[in-house]
Every structure is written in structure tokens, then in C-alpha cells.
Design a protein around this motif. Structure first.
Motif, mmCIF file in Angstrom:
data_model
loop_
_atom_site.group_PDB
_atom_site.id
_atom_site.type_symbol
_atom_site.label_atom_id
_atom_site.label_comp_id
_atom_site.label_asym_id
_atom_site.label_seq_id
_atom_site.Cartn_x
_atom_site.Cartn_y
_atom_site.Cartn_z
ATOM 1 N N THR A 580 47.611 57.829 11.431
ATOM 2 C CA THR A 580 48.526 57.837 12.564
ATOM 3 C C THR A 580 49.156 56.470 12.762
ATOM 4 O O THR A 580 49.925 56.272 13.693
ATOM 5 C CB THR A 580 47.787 58.208 13.855
ATOM 6 N N GLU A 584 41.921 54.077 15.181
ATOM 7 C CA GLU A 584 41.230 55.324 15.455
ATOM 8 C C GLU A 584 39.730 55.095 15.498
ATOM 9 O O GLU A 584 39.212 54.182 14.854
ATOM 10 C CB GLU A 584 41.493 56.340 14.339
ATOM 11 N N ARG A 600 42.452 57.672 19.636
ATOM 12 C CA ARG A 600 43.304 56.583 19.182
ATOM 13 C C ARG A 600 43.212 55.476 20.206
ATOM 14 O O ARG A 600 43.439 55.678 21.397
ATOM 15 C CB ARG A 600 44.723 57.084 18.990
ATOM 16 N N ALA A 652 48.865 63.332 22.966
ATOM 17 C CA ALA A 652 48.316 63.560 21.634
ATOM 18 C C ALA A 652 48.578 65.012 21.264
ATOM 19 O O ALA A 652 48.565 65.878 22.126
ATOM 20 C CB ALA A 652 46.823 63.291 21.655
ATOM 21 N N LEU A 667 42.283 65.754 18.666
ATOM 22 C CA LEU A 667 42.733 64.422 19.076
ATOM 23 C C LEU A 667 42.689 64.281 20.588
ATOM 24 O O LEU A 667 42.867 63.206 21.124
ATOM 25 C CB LEU A 667 44.162 64.187 18.591
ATOM 26 N N TYR A 668 42.507 65.427 21.262
ATOM 27 C CA TYR A 668 42.560 65.385 22.723
ATOM 28 C C TYR A 668 41.408 66.205 23.268
ATOM 29 O O TYR A 668 41.156 67.316 22.797
ATOM 30 C CB TYR A 668 43.886 65.973 23.207
#
Lengths: 856, 135, 326, 131
Positions: A580, A584, A600, A652, A667-668
């Protein structure tokens, strides 16, 4: 608690998908992955270093700053020892001496001891836990800069002769507006308040870091032992620091606005300060000692060439000490004339702490017996620690005995005791740690020969300087005297102490020389120079920590997990890449260590530094009463904090991303899976401790003068207004809950309506509360009763206003599409605030209305 | 080579000159002598504090107190006058110490009740106090 | 490292033998201090033994490396749990029974004294049987030997702590509170005490004496302390008294029969005091004169101004008058 | 290459019997004994302090004995609760080798907390009230 706080809701759940190609951001374990990783984690150039938020960078700065404060406060102590070398010397006058001993204690405790052990945590924990960084890097940066700038301001006050001079525990009424009219005390209260808040920030970071960002597979039982110690320490800071923050707030309210909490002529009580201060102050000693003990427990296996004997015992000893240490605060108040029975409870509790202490010492000795110890410099310092700390612990048993303490309290015996505990229990381990972990940071080894010199000078100098003080104290010398008569029999003892304090200082100097020297000519350390078993050596100091995050199956992974290094370097662990183009890290389950999410992390940025610097300037200008600058800086600080908050809970993608090793993770996350939720929980626990301290103040002030209540002639609060206020608060809370439900159903209009109504009700309740107190004729400056009531109600009013602000905040974000049915972390975190604020406000109102009726 | 050595010798001699000068400077000769006075006992009386000498005078061998009511007593051996108008002679000093107002009616220094022996010892001690260097 | 235990032993022995000093907890002269000292000795010996044990255990692996693995249970259960558990289960109950002397009940015939801490001196007032303020003193407590004396401890401004190590442990004086303690001197003598809670600039110069004398002597002293002072007999003393009045000394200081103010120490018997300025300088006319003229120089920050505008004879007269108050 | 072998079981090997409970409560459960200790400690300390403020020192012998009996009873109850909790957890964990760490942690903390609670009997029984 969790059951009620953590509501079930839609979770983008992570699933282990070993053989399914991930949807988003594929990781590469090849050279391209490494290049991206390095680019993303690279340090900013030159002056922009203040924007860096990485823990390794901040940890080093943190330790260096703490060490500078150690040297500064050490110089003060040497000057004091010159003054005390002979009776009747006039090397320092009384005023200067009083500033010096106050600053020596304050700086050593608040600016050296607590920060430097937290700093070791910040530097080492991510590496020890096998991850890349702490979960809130900007919070770490804010904590560091608050500490560095606030600490510098406090220390600099010495050069302008406005340094605090009330002793490091600042007993009112001596420090009250009447007997300390100058700004010296304000410097202490505001500067230290700043540093204490920084400590709480670091504690939030450490708790959440230890619980939520460990290497996959690292269960609680496999954590490096230092993590246990740091977890307990951070927990203690969370609960303990708020008590002293509350005491500080009350003192400043008395000094600035004449609210008489400690002024006995207006119904206040000086003992209120002592209770609040020592409720923090005694655990403080263990807050300092525990991380040091944890570091000792990390280093011992390396030098004993054996695994720790009694890992579980040490963990439970740390937990027990964490709890029991809160039962000791009256330890410092044995001479205040409290009933002997009350004192004896504390005496018995103090004795109980000897058991976990004994367990630790004997576990360490058993570890030495179990292996074939190699006597290198760090181990030498550890042995010195064991000896000195044992002596300090045993004199601790003595001062815990109530009647004996009546003789030695506030004498040089106690000075000797706590230097044995603190220098033995903390400075020696920190020096061991400096020798041990310096190669990790600088890549070079410190000198073994100079190290031995440093140790022996420090060890002999320390014992010869401080042991005689036990006798000086028993022969009647009180502490904090700038001079003494020459016919009482203290002359030789003081001269010996003074001479050997310089020998101790020489030892520190040898270390400094060695440190400066080793940067050029120290031998290269290479990989794992001590052949240690723990993960930090795997990372060998790269900005990103590990090439890839390795699954952990052992407490001593470097010794026991074969091929660990090769796999880590080969990128065969998790997250070998930064697809990304952002930093991370893995989020894992707090108990099992199973991976839950890829977060992130923010990279370099000005927010944290700017916020800290502006706050520092605002506070300094406020202390010096330069209102214009204070307001301007305050506005900048507020802007920085708002920008910061806005940039949290970033957008995200909803899908799963590649975590490496064939695992796909979201990611969330929402709720208790996310680090933000944990951060808020920890913060609310601290907040609860502040509110509890204020409630304690209210009740304690009654016990000091039991009688009619309210005692100041104001009206007894009735029940109608509190019930109506409570109803409004509960309604505001329920509306916020409903907003969350509506949001889950994607009903944006209803959500907005609920949020708006909640905000209106909250503000209304806060304003109505104000009129209620005014109507009762309660005056905050006439009597301590009014001061306590206004403080409590005012605090809850602030909470309501904050709650209203959160509702508006959420409304705005909702309409910008930053909150929706599955991306609702901001809303959930604000809801946590309300779940805390509503019941606590109701309780506070109940107490203020009900208590006068109960006792009459 | 010998030239270099000579230069070095000259340089050393130059550096040593000031120190030698110090030694050669005329020392004020202490002619003041108190019969039967013991300066050690005198110092003990002064430092003991019960006569209050140091409460008013700064006395070199007493660290505390360093009084500022009367003149500092450093250099007492070299002073010309006692209390501004009495000659600084052993006999006068002993008498003055025993009863200051008798010799100097306007003095603030009280009669602290010293015996003759004590006054002699103290006087003997005071005459050991040379002026500090450079004053 | 090997030498250190011995060093500790020597120092512990030294601390027990080098008891001297007028202000030493190691030289107890009353039942309370004696029982605390006994408790102390028990703990010194115990602590020394534990230190020796730990030091020895910690050095053994360096002297004689072992082949077998260690008996963990012996260390953890024996050293870690049993050792503190057993020693403290014995010590804690004992500690609970020590030191109750200082809170003991007293009979009405016994002496009761109010001691009030000020920055930086001690006001001392003897209670009459009806509770009113009787004879007064400052920075000096006269007590009868061998009798428990009841003290009521107050603070006028900030926190102080009342401590006479040879007689008893310390008790704080806290504004808004009255603390009670009982004190007894078993042998006649002068015991030095000192403020033990930091109370500001001159905390270091806030000492006092406890003067223990036989009961008849005490009664005589108390009677004198309760009577008005006599008329000055010489012209110089009369001048001194007049100066005391005209300079306004009486606005702060009490001299029984002359003034009643209590902002500063009671001077009714200042001529017999062992010290001036709460232990700053010894008593006597020389020091009185020095103190009057330069109180701010001798003890900067105390409440008494330096009377540096007096002429020599005036200073002498005032000092002589005060010295005559015995 | 052994470190590469990672299956679900390995990651998840500290699954407790009551994993449905909230995470925070599960985290704090091993310290249960200390929470009881804290409550007991506060109860006896605040109880004694408030009782003395309300004039227990001047009250009759009977009232004082009753008060001390209440404190002793509180101590007995607190001890029973801590020991009971430890025994309960022991039963739950003893056949689960994975849970040994948790079990020792819980029982050890309870043991130390028990000592802390029981030792409060010394002051209750040996020190005069409100002196």
C-alpha cells in the motif's frame, strides 16, 4: 465490562484463506517487496527528524533525553553533597538548596525514572513482540515531545531562580497560594501535569501495543517477560497517574481561583493532597522498579545461558506487585496522626508485597544456578542490582513497620532507603540495559574494561555514600535540611557520604566516556552479539524492525525456533512488503495472538510535534501570565489536535488484503477488534480514575470535618433537579445509542436527527447543571464543600460538552461519507465515551444530592 | 641543541619567578603576643558559640554563624584600632573583651562575662588571624 | 562483592554501638523510643541475615558452576514464598504490638502541653487542669522525669513534625488538626528535637530542646513560668525594658506581665534559654544582641526583622534586659 | 524450515473454556483474587476510618467488639471468595495442558491475594481501634 461496552455489530471478519488468492494488495517476499518496505519506513532527512514517529527512532531520543535529565539532576545532587560535607557551610544558601533538592527529586522521578523505563518499553517492545511499531505512533511522538519540551521548561526554571521549592511531593499548605505566592509552584504543577499526561499517553500506547500488536502465535504465556512487566506498569500508570493529575488540578484551582481544597481555614484539609499524591506516589516506586525488573529478567537468561526459572511466577509476581502497591499509599503518612488501626492495615499490606518480591529475587538467583553464568558487564550491574535492591527492600520492610517508621520517617534513613531501592532497583538495571542494548542501536559494543571500571566505581561509591545515611538518619538527621549543627554527631557520616557521592559520579562519567568512544572505535556487534534468546536481536535495528513478521511458538524463539532468522530475512513471514506504500503492521488477538487485521500506521508528519510544541508554549506563557501568546499557542494546539483527530479512522477498503503466508486479513475492523477501541477503553479507565479522585476529595473533606453537610450555609441539594438532569443525560445517551443502530441500518437521516438531539440535550444538561448549583448558593471559593461540588459537577459538565462535540463530529463525518454501516469505528468510539459519561454523571449527581441526606 | 635547552631553562625560570616572588614578599611580622593566652582554647571558646562572638562577627575558623553586626575578625592581628579608637595592643584587647562598654561606651558589644583567662585565650586566638592574601 | 556483607556487618555493629548524640534514635531515653529501638535491632539482625543469604546464593554459581539443573521448587517455594511468609508472619504481629505507648491514655494529674508549630519555631503552652493556657515557653519543653507527658500538637501555618528521637517517634503537626502523643523521659537530661517535615526556607533551623528534670524542679520551673516577670533593677535594665516597649517588641512577643502577644516566641524566660532562633545560635547576652541586630542575617526568612537601627548602648540595654528574664 | 509450518491450531492454542466472555474480562480474570483483595482492603480501611470519625473511639466496649467482629467476618468472606474462585478455575483448567500458564497465574495471584487478605487480621485483632 466488555459485555456492555462492546456491542455486537457488523464486522468485516478476517478469515484464514490459505489457498485462496487474496483480493487486495498482494505481498511480495522478493527484492521489490524489500525495496518498498525500506522506502516506506525510511527516516525523514535532516531537520524533519522531528516529524518521525517510528518507535525505534523515538525510543532512542526518549532514552537520550531521560539520560540528560539524569545527568542534570545528578549534578544538583553533587552540589547539595558539597553543601552538606561540613556543618554550617554556606556553599548554597537555603533558598537555592531548597530549589535544588526539590528539582533533584522531581527531575529524577518524573523526568528520568518513569520516562526512561517507558522509553525502553517504546524502543524495545515492538521488536520483542515481533512487530514493526506501536499501534499509535503519533501518540508516542506526542508523548515524547510533551515530555521533552515540558521537562526542559521545568528544568530551565532553575536558571531563572523560579524553580519549585516545595519538595518533590509539594505538600500544601506550604505550596498553597498563601505560603508560596511565587510562580515556582505553578511551574511544578503545570510542567509536571504536562509530563504526567505524556506518561499516560505512553501508557495507553504500551497497553494497547502489548495486547494488540504481537507476533502471530505469541500467546500471553509466550510473551517475553518484559512485556508482562510493562503491561503491569502501564496499567499502574493508567490508574495511578490520574490521582496525582487530579491532585495537581485541585492545587492549581486553589492557587489560581481560590478554591480551598487544602486550606484548613476554609474547610480544606492538607491530608487530602497527601492521600491523592501518595495514591500515585507509592505505586510510582513500583512503576519505576517493575520495568527495570523486567529488563533484568530479559537479560538474565542470556548471561546465565539458561531459560528463566519461574516465568509464570515472575508474571504473577509482577501482577501481584501491581495490585498490592496500591494498598501502600498511607505508608508515607504514618506520622500524620491517623488512627493506629488505619495505619496498621497498610503495614500488613506492605508486608504482603514481600512475597512477590521474594519470588522475583529467588527466581533470578535460581536462573543463575540453573545455567553457567558468563560474567559480562550487564550481568555485573545485575548482580549489583540484586545486592543493593535486597538491602533497599529489607529497609523497606523496616519502614513499613508503623512504629519504627515514626523514628525514621523523613530522615536520612529514608533517604538511604529509597536511594537503595531506586538506584539499586532502577539505575543499576538501566545501566545493565544500556550496556546490553546499545549494540542493538549503534551496532557497536561498549568496552568491557571501562564497563567494569564504571560498575565498581558506581557500586563502591553508591554503597559508601548511601549506607552511612542509614546511621545519620537514626542519629537524628532529618532530610531536606540545607545545613546542620556541628555538635550533634553527624559530621563524619556526612563527609563520607559527600566524598563517595563523587566516586559514584565518576562511575557515571566513565560510562559516558565509554559511550562517546564506542561510536568510533567500539568493535562491531554483528548479529545477536550476546547470543540472546529474544526477538529484538532478530531485527538488528532496521527502521522497519523485521523483514517479515514471524509466527512465534516459544518464549525463547531465537534459541528454540530453527531457521527463524533465514525465514525472517527471506520474507517468508507475514507482511514482507509494503504494497500500500504505507507503513503496515498486524493486529492480533489480545489473548491468543491470532492475526485479526492489517493496520496502516501513520508515517512521518508534523501533527504530533506541532501539537506538543504549541501546548508547551501555551502552558509556559500561561504560567508566566503572558495571555496573548498563551491564547495564540493554545489555538494552534487545538487546531493541531482537531486535524489529528480528523485524520484518524481513515478510509480503508472493505475487502481482505494479503498478509503473506497465504493469509488474508481485513484492513478495517470495528469494536473490540480495533486498536482504537482499546485505546479509548484504556483512556476511559484513566478518566474514571480522575473522576474517582474528585469524588474521593468530596467524601474525604467530609470525614475531615464531620458535621453539618453542606457546612458552608448553602442549601442542601434536593432531588428534583438531579433527577431531571439525569433523565436528560440518559436521554442524550440513548439517542446516541439509537444513532448507532440507525447507522447500522444505513438510515442516515435518522442517525443525524438522533445525534443532533443528543448534542442539544447534552449541552442543555450541562447548562442546567450550572444554574442548579448557582441556585443552591454553592460558592466554589467560600468553603471546600463548594469547591469539591463545583469540581465534580464541572468535570461531568465538561464530559457532556465533549459528548455533544462528538455527536456533531460524527454528524459531519457521516455526511462526508466517512461513517457508514460497516465503517463505524468513530461512532463506536464516541459511543464508548457516552457509555462511560452517562452512568458516571448520574452517579455523581446522586452522590451530591444524596450524600447530605444519608449522613444527616 | 644546547640553545634549545637554554631557552627551556629560561622559560621555566620565567614561569617560576612569580611564585618565587610570593615567597620573597615581606610577611607582616606578628608582634602581638598575649602572655598565658592559648589560641587553641580561644578558638574553642569562640566556636563554642555561647558567648555569641560569631553571632556578630565573621570569624575565619567558624563556619556558622558568620555575623554581620560587627566587623569581620579576619586580619585582627594586623588591625591598628579596636572599636575604632582603642589601640590594638594585647592588654587593651584583653580588657576590651572582658568589658567592652567600659572602654568604648558607644559600642554595641555587650559584656558577655568572660574571665581574664578566657579573654586572654580569645585575644591570643584573635592575634593568629592574619589579613587574608590580597587584602 | 565478597567483602560487602562483612562491611555491612561492621557498619550495622557500628550503628548499634555509636549511639551517642543528643538527638539519636539509637540512644533511647524513654519507653517509647526504647521499644522502637528494640524493634529496630530485631529487624537489623534479620535484614543482615537475609542480605548475607541472598548475597551468598547469588555468588555461588560464579564460584562453583553446577552440572545438575537447579531445584526450582526449593528456590521458588522455599526462598520466594516460605522465607518472607514465615519471617513476616512472625514479625508483623509483633510490630502490631509495639509503640502503643505514644497513644496511651494519661491521668488528669499528668502534665499536658500544647505545642504549636510556626514557621520556624515552636510555641509551648502548659495546660492548666481546667484546660486553659498556663505557663508558656518557646522552643523548649520542660518535662518531669519518669512521667508520661501528654502533648497536643497543632500547626499555625504549614505542616511541621514534632520529633525528639531519644524519647519517641515523630508526629506531624497539621493545620486544622490536633494530634495527640505521649512522651516520657526516663532519665534527666537535655534531648534535642527538630522539625522533621519540610516547612519552607528555614526548615533546617527549627530545633528545640526537651529538658527533663525531677518533678520538684519541674514544678518550680512551671511556677516561675506562670508568674509575671519582676521589675528591672538597674538603670540599664530599665532602659532595656523601655526599649522593649517602645520598639514594639511586645507586638509579637509575650513577656509575662508586660505583653501578651503570641506571634513570636514567648520571652518570659528567654535569658535561661539554651538556644535562640529555635536552635540557630546558643543563648546568652552576646547571642541575644547579635540576634536582635541581625535576625535576618542569622536565619534569613524568619519572621523577626533585623533591628539594625539601634545604637550600641540601646542594643546592649535591650539584650541585657532580655538576658535578665530567667 | 520448521517455523514455516503454521496451522490454525498452532495460532489458536490458548482457547479457553469460556471464550465467549468479553476479552477484557478474560484478560483480568487471572487477577480476580487481587480485585477481591482491593475491595476488602478498601472496605476495612474506609470502614475503620469512617467509624472512628463517627465516634467509635468513644463508644463502649460492646460496640467496638461488634465492629471488629464485622471486620473479621468480612475477611473470612473475602478469603472464601478468593479461594473458591481459585478452586473453580483449577477444576476448569486442570485437564487442559494448554491452559497451565493461565491456571498457575490465577492460582498464584489468588494465593498472594489470600495472604494479603488474611494478614489484615493482625491489625484487626491486635491494634486498638481509633487510638
Amino acid at each position: 465490562m466488555t459485555l456492555t461496552l462492546d456491542s455486537p455489530g457488523p464486522q468485516p471478519t478476517g478469515e484464514l484463506a490459505p489457498r485462496v488468492a487474496p483480493v487486495l494488495f498482494p505481498q511480495s517476499s522478493g527484492r521489490d517487496g524489500l525495496e518498498r518496505l525500506e522506502a516506506v519506513w525510511a527516516l525523514p532527512k535532516r531537520f524533519a527528524f522531528v516529524t518521525e514517529v517510528n518507535n525505534t527512532h523515538l525510543g532512542v531520543l526518549y532514552i537520550a533525553t531521560g539520560f540528560l535529565f539524569f545527568l542534570g539532576a545528578g549534578v544538583l545532587s553533587l552540589l547539595m553533597r558539597i553543601q552538606l560535607a561540613y556543618p554550617g557551610l554556606a556553599f548554597l544558601d537555603a533558598g537555592t538548596y531548597n530549589q535544588f533538592f526539590t528539582m533533584h527529586g522531581t527531575v529524577m522521578m518524573f523526568l528520568f525514572a518513569v520516562p526512561i523505563v517507558e522509553a525502553f518499553g517504546v524502543l524495545l517492545l515492538p521488536a520483542l513482540l515481533g512487530t514493526r511499531d506501536m499501534p499509535f505512533p503519533r501518540l508516542s511522538a506526542l508523548g515524547y515531545w510533551c515530555y521533552a519540551l515540558g521537562g526542559t521548561l521545568v528544568f530551565a526554571s532553575l536558571f531563572f531562580n523560579i524553580a519549585p521549592d516545595g519538595g518533590w511531593f509539594m505538600y500544601p499548605p506550604l505550596t498553597g497560594p498563601k505560603y508560596s505566592p511565587g510562580i515556582n509552584t505553578d511551574v511544578w504543577v503545570l510542567g509536571l501535569g504536562f509530563v504526567e499526561i505524556a506518561a499516560v499517553a505512553a501508557a495507553v500506547e504500551l497497553v494497547v501495543g502489548i495486547l494488540k500488536t504481537r507476533a502471530p502465535g505469541m500467546t500471553l504465556g509466550r510473551m517475553p517477560i518484559l512485556a508482562w512487566y510493562m503491561l503491569v506498569t502501564a496499567g499502574m500508570i493508567m490508574i495511578g497517574m490520574p490521582a496525582v493529575i487530579a491532585a495537581d488540578i485541585l492545587l492549581e484551582l486553589e492557587r489560581a481561583f481560590g478554591m480551598p481544597f487544602y486550606d484548613a481555614t476554609k474547610g480544606g484539609d492538607p491530608l487530602l493532597w497527601q492521600h491523592l499524591f501518595w495514591l500515585f506516589g507509592h505505586p510510582e516506586v513500583y512503576i519505576i522498579f517493575l520495568p527495570a525488573a523486567g529488563m533484568v529478567s530479559m537479560m538474565l537468561p542470556t548471561f546465565a545461558r539458561a531459560k528463566l526459572v519461574g516465568y509464570t511466577w515472575l508474571a504473577l509476581a509482577a501482577i501481584s506487585i501491581g495490585f498490592l502497591s496500591f494498598g501502600l499509599w498511607v505508608h508515607h503518612m504514618y506520622a500524620t496522626g491517623l488512627p493506629v488501626l488505619s495505619l496498621a492495615f497498610f503495614s500488613a499490606a506492605s508486608s504482603a508485597i514481600a512475597i512477590p518480591m521474594g519470588i522475583q529475587v529467588f527466581a533470578w538467583i535460581a536462573t543463575l544456578w540453573d545455567g553457567k553464568p558468563v560474567l559480562r558487564v550487564p550481568l555485573l550491574f545485575i548482580l549489583g542490582f540484586l545486592f543493593i535492591f535486597t538491602v533497599g527492600g529489607l529497609t523497606g520492610v523496616m519502614v513499613a513497620a508503623v512504629p519504627y517508621d515514626w523514628q525514621v520517617h523523613d530522615t536520612y534513613f529514608v533517604v538511604a532507603h529509597f536511594h537503595y531501592v531506586l538506584i539499586g532497583g532502577m539505575v543499576f538495571p538501566v545501566f545493565a540495559a544500556l550496556y546490553y542494548w546499545t549494540p542493538l542501536v549503534t551496532g557497536r559494543m561498549l568496552s568491557e574494561r571501562l564497563g567494569r571500571w564504571a560498575f565498581w566505581l558506581m557500586f563502591v561509591g553508591f554503597n559508601a555514600a548511601f549506607f552511612p545515611m542509614h546511621i545519620t538518619g537514626l542519629r537524628g538527621m532529618p532530610r531536606r535540611v540545607y545545613t546542620f549543627p556541628d555538635d550533634v554527631g553527624w559530621n563524619w557520616l556526612n563527609l563520607i557520604s559527600s566524598v563517595f557521592s563523587f566516586v559514584f559520579a565518576a562511575g557515571v562519567l566513565v560510562f559516558l566516556i565509554d559511550f562517546i568512544r564506542h561510536r568510533r572505535s567500539g568493535p562491531e556487534a554483528g548479529y545477536n552479539p550476546w547470543d540472546a534468546p529474544s526477538l529484538e536481536w532478530l531485527s538488528h535495528g532496521a527502521d522497519y524492525g523485521f523483514r517479515s513478521i514471524m509466527p512465534i511458538r516459544s518464549r525463547y524463539p531465537v534459541w528454540e525456533q530453527e531457521g527463524l532468522k533465514e525465514d525472517e530475512i527471506g520474507g517468508r513471514g507475514f507482511l514482507p512488503d509494503a504494497p500500500t506504500r504505507e507503513r503496515e503492521a498486524l493486529v492480533t488477538g489480545p489473548i491468543t495472538g491470532e492475526p485479526e487485521q492489517i493496520i496502516r500506521l501513520p508515517g512521518p508528519g508534523w501533527t504530533a510535534f506541532l501539537a506538543a510544541a504549541a501546548t508547551a508554549i501555551a502552558l509556559a506563557a500561561g504560567t508566566l501570565k503572558i495571555t496573548a501568546i498563551a491564547l495564540a499557542a493554545g489555538a494552534v494546539a487545538a487546531g493541531a489536535y482537531l486535524y489529528w483527530l480528523w485524520s484518524m479512522d481513515r478510509l480503508a477498503p472493505r475487502g481482505l488484503a494479503d498478509a503473506g503466508r497465504g493469509v488474508a486479513l481485513p484492513l478495517y475492523t470495528n469494536g473490540s477488534r480495533s486498536v482504537g477501541w482499546w485505546g479509548m477503553v484504556v483512556l476511559l479507565i484513566s478518566d474514571a480514575a480522575v473522576v474517582a479522585s474528585f469524588a474521593f476529595a468530596y467524601l474525604f473533606l467530609w470525614t475531615a470535618r464531620p458535621g453539618s453537610w453542606p457546612p458552608d450555609g448553602s442549601q442542601i441539594p434536593g432531588f428534583l433537579a438531579p433527577v431531571l438532569l439525569s433523565a436528560a443525560v440518559i436521554a442524550a445517551f440513548i439517542l446516541f445509542e439509537t444513532a448507532d443502530r440507525m447507522n447500522q441500518r444505513e438510515r442516515r437521516r435518522d442517525t443525524t436527527l438522533c445525534l443532533g438531539a443528543s448534542a442539544v440535550l447534552a449541552i442543555g444538561a450541562a447548562v442546567a447543571g450550572w444554574f442548579w448549583l448557582r441556585g443552591l448558593g454553592i460558592d466554589p471559593t467560600r468553603h471546600s464543600y463548594g469547591a469539591a461540588v463545583w469540581t465534580l459537577v464541572g468535570t461531568m459538565g465538561l464530559h457532556l460538552v465533549m459528548g455533544a462535540g462528538m455527536a456533531l463530529w460524527c454528524t459531519v463525518r457521516l455526511h462526508l461519507g466517512m461513517i457508514n454501516s460497516w465503517r463505524c469505528l468513530t461512532l463506536r468510539i464516541c459511543l464508548l465515551w457516552w457509555r462511560f459519561t452517562a452512568p458516571v454523571t448520574v452517579l455523581v449527581l446522586l452522590m451530591i444530592a444524596g450524600f447530605p441526606h444519608v449522613i444527616s | 641543541m644546547s640553545h634549545v635547552l637554554n631557552l627551556a631553562r629560561m622559560a621555566i625560570a620565567l614561569m617560576l619567578l612569580p611564585m618565587a616572588g610570593c615567597d620573597l614578599a615581606p610577611k607582616p611580622l606578628n608582634t602581638k603576643h598575649v602572655d598565658e593566652g592559648d589560641p587553641t582554647r580561644g578558638l574553642a571558646l569562640v566556636a563554642g558559640g555561647s558567648y555569641g562572638c560569631a553571632a556578630c562577627h565573621a570569624i575565619p575558623d567558624v563556619r556558622f554563624p558568620k555575623g554581620n553586626v560587627g566587623p569581620p575578625l579576619a586580619g585582627m592581628a594586623g588591625r591598628s584600632l579596636i572599636a575604632g579608637h582603642l589601640p590594638n595592643k594585647p592588654g587593651v584587647l584583653v580588657a576590651f573583651l572582658q568589658d567592652p562598654p567600659a572602654l568604648a561606651p558607644q559600642t554595641g558589644m555587650p559584656n558577655v562575662g568572660l574571665t581574664t583567662e578566657q579573654a586572654r585565650d580569645i585575644a591570643a586566638y584573635l592575634y593568629t588571624l592574619e589579613a587574608p592574601d590580597g587584602s | 562483592m565478597g567483602r560487602d556483607p562483612r562491611l555491612i556487618l561492621i557498619l550495622v555493629a557500628l550503628s548499634l554501638t555509636a549511639c551517642g548524640g543528643p538527638q539519636s534514635a539509637l540512644d533511647p531515653a524513654g519507653p517509647s523510643a526504647a521499644s522502637l529501638h528494640r524493634l529496630g535491632i530485631i529487624m537489623y539482625v534479620g535484614a543482615t541475615l537475609v542480605t548475607l543469604l541472598v548475597t551468598a546464593l547469588m555468588l555461588v554459581p560464579f564460584l562453583r558452576p553446577r552440572e545438575r539443573s537447579v531445584n526450582r521448587n526449593l528456590f521458588l517455594w522455599g526462598g520466594g514464598v516460605a522465607l518472607p511468609l514465615l519471617t513476616l508472619t512472625a514479625l508483623v504481629p509483633y510490630v502490631m504490638t509495639v509503640g502503643h505507648e505514644t497513644r496511651a491514655a494519661t491521668t488528669p494529674q499528668q502534665v499536658s502541653i500544647d505545642v504549636i508549630g510556626y514557621v520556624y519555631w515552636w510555641d509551648v503552652a502548659y495546660r492548666r487542669p481546667d484546660g486553659s493556657r498556663g505557663g508558656a515557653a518557646a522552643n523548649e519543653l520542660h518535662v518531669p522525669v519518669g512521667e508520661p507527658v501528654e502533648l497536643f500538637l497543632h500547626a499555625a501555618d504549614v505542616i511541621h513534625s514534632f520529633w525528639v528521637p531519644s524519647l519517641a517517634g515523630k508526629t506531624d503537626m497539621i493545620p486544622g488538626r490536633v494530634n495527640r502523643m505521649v512522651l516520657q523521659a526516663d532519665r534527666p537530661g537535655v534531648y534535642r528535637g527538630q522539625c522533621a517535615e519540610y516547612c519552607g526556607l528555614q526548615h533546617a533551623l527549627m530545633a528545640f530542646d526537651v529538658i527533663a528534670v525531677p518533678r520538684p524542679e519541674f514544678d518550680a520551673w512551671l511556677a516561675r513560668a506562670s508568674q509575671p516577670t519582676g521589675q528591672p533593677e538597674t538603670p540599664e535594665l530599665r532602659q532595656g525594658r523601655d526599649l522593649f516597649v517602645s520598639l514594639g517588641c511586645g507586638a509579637c512577643h509575650a513577656v509575662r506581665g508586660l505583653s501578651e502577644a503570641r506571634l513570636g516566641p514567648d520571652l518570659t524566660q528567654v535569658g535561661s534559654r539554651r538556644t535562640l532562633g529555635a536552635g540557630t545560635v546558643p543563648g546568652g547576652v552576646g547571642n541575644i544582641a547579635g540576634w536582635i541586630a541581625s535576625a535576618q542575617h542569622l536565619k534569613p526568612g524568619n519572621a523577626m526583622p533585623s533591628y539594625d537601627q539601634l545604637e550600641g548602648p540601646q542594643l546592649r540595654a535591650l539584650a541585657a534586659y532580655l538576658e535578665s528574664l530567667k | 524450515m520448521s517455523s514455516l509450518e503454521l496451522d490454525d491450531g498452532e495460532l489458536d492454542d490458548e482457547v479457553e473454556p469460556h471464550s465467549r466472555t468479553g476479552t477484557l474480562r478474560r484478560l483480568l480474570d487471572p487477577a480476580f483474587g487481587h480485585f477481591v483483595w482491593a475491595v476488602h482492603f478498601l472496605a476495612v480501611y474506609v470502614g475503620a476510618a469512617v467509624a472512628c470519625v463517627l465516634g467509635l473511639g468513644a463508644a463502649g466496649e460492646g460496640t467496638r467488639t461488634t465492629f471488629l467482629a464485622v471486620l473479621v467476618a468480612l475477611t473470612v468472606v473475602a478469603t472464601a471468595v478468593v479461594v473458591g474462585h481459585a478452586v473453580w478455575r483449577h477444576r476448569q483448567y486442570r485437564d487442559l495442558p494448554d491452559q497451565r500458564f493461565r491456571m498457575v497465574l490465577t492460582i498464584g495471584n489468588s494465593g498472594i491475594a489470600t495472604v494479603g487478605i488474611v494478614w489484615q487480621l493482625f491489625p484487626i485483632l491486635l491494634v486498638p481501634v481509633c487510638a
